[in-house]
Design an enzyme around this catalytic site. Structure first.
Site, mmCIF file in Angstrom:
data_model
loop_
_atom_site.group_PDB
_atom_site.id
_atom_site.type_symbol
_atom_site.label_atom_id
_atom_site.label_comp_id
_atom_site.label_asym_id
_atom_site.label_seq_id
_atom_site.Cartn_x
_atom_site.Cartn_y
_atom_site.Cartn_z
ATOM 1 N N GLY A 1 46.857 34.951 33.247
ATOM 2 C CA GLY A 1 45.367 34.847 33.184
ATOM 3 C C GLY A 1 44.946 35.874 32.310
ATOM 4 N N VAL B 1 48.097 47.582 19.541
ATOM 5 C CA VAL B 1 49.581 47.422 19.027
ATOM 6 C C VAL B 1 49.614 47.147 17.579
ATOM 7 C CG1 VAL B 1 51.368 45.632 19.263
ATOM 8 C CG2 VAL B 1 50.281 46.419 21.270
ATOM 9 N N ARG C 1 50.441 29.563 30.861
ATOM 10 C CA ARG C 1 51.488 29.659 31.623
ATOM 11 C C ARG C 1 52.496 28.829 31.594
ATOM 12 N NH1 ARG C 1 46.767 30.950 35.944
ATOM 13 N NH2 ARG C 1 46.798 33.022 35.913
ATOM 14 N N ASP D 1 52.681 39.927 36.479
ATOM 15 C CA ASP D 1 54.132 40.000 36.755
ATOM 16 C C ASP D 1 54.745 38.906 36.413
ATOM 17 O OD1 ASP D 1 52.756 38.758 38.956
ATOM 18 O OD2 ASP D 1 53.605 40.381 40.534
ATOM 19 N N THR E 1 45.748 42.156 33.883
ATOM 20 C CA THR E 1 45.107 41.465 35.136
ATOM 21 C C THR E 1 44.061 41.983 35.664
ATOM 22 O OG1 THR E 1 45.706 40.445 37.218
ATOM 23 C CG2 THR E 1 46.916 42.064 36.296
ATOM 24 N N ILE E 2 43.064 41.266 36.108
ATOM 25 C CA ILE E 2 42.017 41.688 36.768
ATOM 26 C C ILE E 2 42.137 42.145 38.090
ATOM 27 C CG2 ILE E 2 40.028 40.405 35.258
ATOM 28 C CD1 ILE E 2 39.626 38.813 37.948
ATOM 29 N N ASP E 3 43.254 41.749 38.550
ATOM 30 C CA ASP E 3 43.759 41.858 39.888
ATOM 31 C C ASP E 3 44.074 43.381 40.334
ATOM 32 O OD1 ASP E 3 42.999 39.105 40.332
ATOM 33 O OD2 ASP E 3 45.183 38.498 40.964
ATOM 34 N N ASP F 1 47.191 44.577 40.496
ATOM 35 C CA ASP F 1 48.286 44.341 41.592
ATOM 36 C C ASP F 1 49.565 44.531 40.976
ATOM 37 O OD1 ASP F 1 48.349 41.895 40.035
ATOM 38 O OD2 ASP F 1 48.704 40.706 41.710
ATOM 39 N N ARG G 1 18.973 37.011 54.969
ATOM 40 C CA ARG G 1 20.310 35.964 54.973
ATOM 41 C C ARG G 1 21.471 36.820 54.927
ATOM 42 N NH1 ARG G 1 18.469 31.871 50.137
ATOM 43 N NH2 ARG G 1 17.365 30.573 51.297
ATOM 44 N N ARG H 1 44.032 37.102 44.207
ATOM 45 C CA ARG H 1 45.094 36.103 45.079
ATOM 46 C C ARG H 1 45.732 36.776 45.975
ATOM 47 N NH1 ARG H 1 47.483 32.793 40.343
ATOM 48 N NH2 ARG H 1 47.928 34.851 39.609
ATOM 49 N N ALA I 1 28.651 46.686 50.753
ATOM 50 C CA ALA I 1 28.914 45.341 51.854
ATOM 51 C C ALA I 1 29.154 45.863 53.275
ATOM 52 C CB ALA I 1 30.015 44.706 51.333
#
Ligand code: F6P
Length: 330
Positions: free
Chosen positions: A17, A29, A78, A109, A132-134, A136, A169, A178, A193
């Site tokens: 991604g 680089v 991918r 990964d 990666t934005i995650d 992780d 609301r 993910r 939140a």
């Protein structure tokens, strides 16, 4: 000491991604290669481009005006073919024909697994940069794109809050992640939140209802729940919203899925500086004879972690943040 001479032509690719900051890393680089008089070749479309020989010579000027751009000028994919031994052999044949001798892989990964196999099967020196934005990836406190994505999410929460409070609301906002709740946890705190649902901690639906009831009793007329896409309640965000709506007559429940808006946009200062540092570290690492490692930043310092470890282990959620989130929603 840099062992100049063995490494003369470095390939760079982005895979998996896209993430804001990938372009800044490519730039780094390329410019570090130029600084050390080493050739740099951009491989298009990730590992697929390696297989198909989609190469472009890059020099310091080819990467002008990209530090501020999201996405990746090298494009990303991918590649299923690279998962096969035949695919990787084809990639290696092209790689050699083009005179390349080493590779920088910017990705997550899945991309590092590909890089590791390529190194193992053909002895090609590889270094990974976590993109990666995650967030992780083990071995770096931050991954490229994570900070930018969080700022995008926070702005979205602020905007949604305007409507939530004007209309009494309850909003469920789904954010990316993910397998990891880093974006959800941090933006949940930053965006005020009531509840934050993450894959690392499933507190159950009863507790969610209880907490929203307590908020309502304490006089809150609107609420925001941040849901990481990989959270483990067993319900998707729409089912969660329906479930909660059944328990609250006073609230109108709405869902907002932020989706790929989180992956785009101009990288923040944090991501641009991180990308610049990691690009330099990756090239200098290769010139210094390092391979099969990922460069990352740990406690403010550039560190190398074996790719195997970066893939296998997990970045832990900071439990203090869970407690802070809890206290803030009183
Ligand atoms: O790994 C990054 C990520 O943005 C995840 O948070 C998300 O689940 C996934 O990629 C989406 O991937 P795609 O763009 O292929 O739909």
């Amino acid at each position: 000491m840099l062992l100049m001479g063995k490494i003369n032509k470095i390939g760079v690719l982005t895979s998996g991604g896209d993430a804001p900051g990938m372009n800044a890393a490519i730039r780094s680089v390329v410019r570090t290669c130029a600084y050390y008089n080493v050739e740099c070749i951009g491989v298009m479309q990730g590992f697929q481009g390696l297989i198909e020989g989609q190469y472009e010579t890059l020099n310091a000027r080819s990467v002008s005006n990209i530090i501020n751009r999201g996405g990746t000028i090298l494009k990303s994919a991918r590649s299923l073919e690279f998962k096969t031994k035949e695919g990787r052999k084809k990639a290696y044949d092209n790689f050699k024909e083009y005179g390349l001798d080493s590779l920088v892989v910017i990705g997550g990964d899945g991309s590092f697994t590909g890089a590791m196999l390529f190194q193992k099967e053909f002895g090609v020196p590889v270094i990974g940069i976590p993109g990666t934005i995650d967030n992780d990836i083990y071995g770096s406190d931050l991954t490229l794109g994570y900070d930018t994505a969080m700022n995008t999410v926070m702005e979205a929460i602020d905007k949604i809050r305007d409507t939530a409070s004007s209309h009494n609301r309850l909003f469920f906002i789904e954010v990316m992640g993910r397998d990891a709740g880093f974006i959800a946890l941090n933006t949940g705190i930053a965006g005020g939140a009531e509840e934050i649902l993450i894959p690392e901690e499933n507190l159950g639906l009863e507790r969610l209802i209880e907490s929203l009831k307590t908020s309502s009793r304490s006089g809150k007329s609107s609420s925001i729940v941040i849901v990481a896409e990989g959270e483990k309640s067993g319900k998707n965000v729409f089912e969660l919203a329906e479930f909660v709506e059944d328990h609250f007559e006073e609230y109108e429940v709405k869902v907002s899925v932020l989706g790929h808006i989180q992956r785009g946009g101009s990288p923040t200062v944090v991501d641009r500086v991180l990308a610049s540092r990691l690009g330099v570290a990756a090239v200098e690492g290769l010139l210094d004879g390092k391979s099969n490692v990922m460069v990352g930043v740990i406690c403010g310092k550039v560190k190398m972690t074996p790719l195997q470890k970066a893939i296998k282990e997990n970045n832990e959620i900071n439990r203090e943040l869970l407690r802070v989130a809890d206290i803030m929603s009183v």
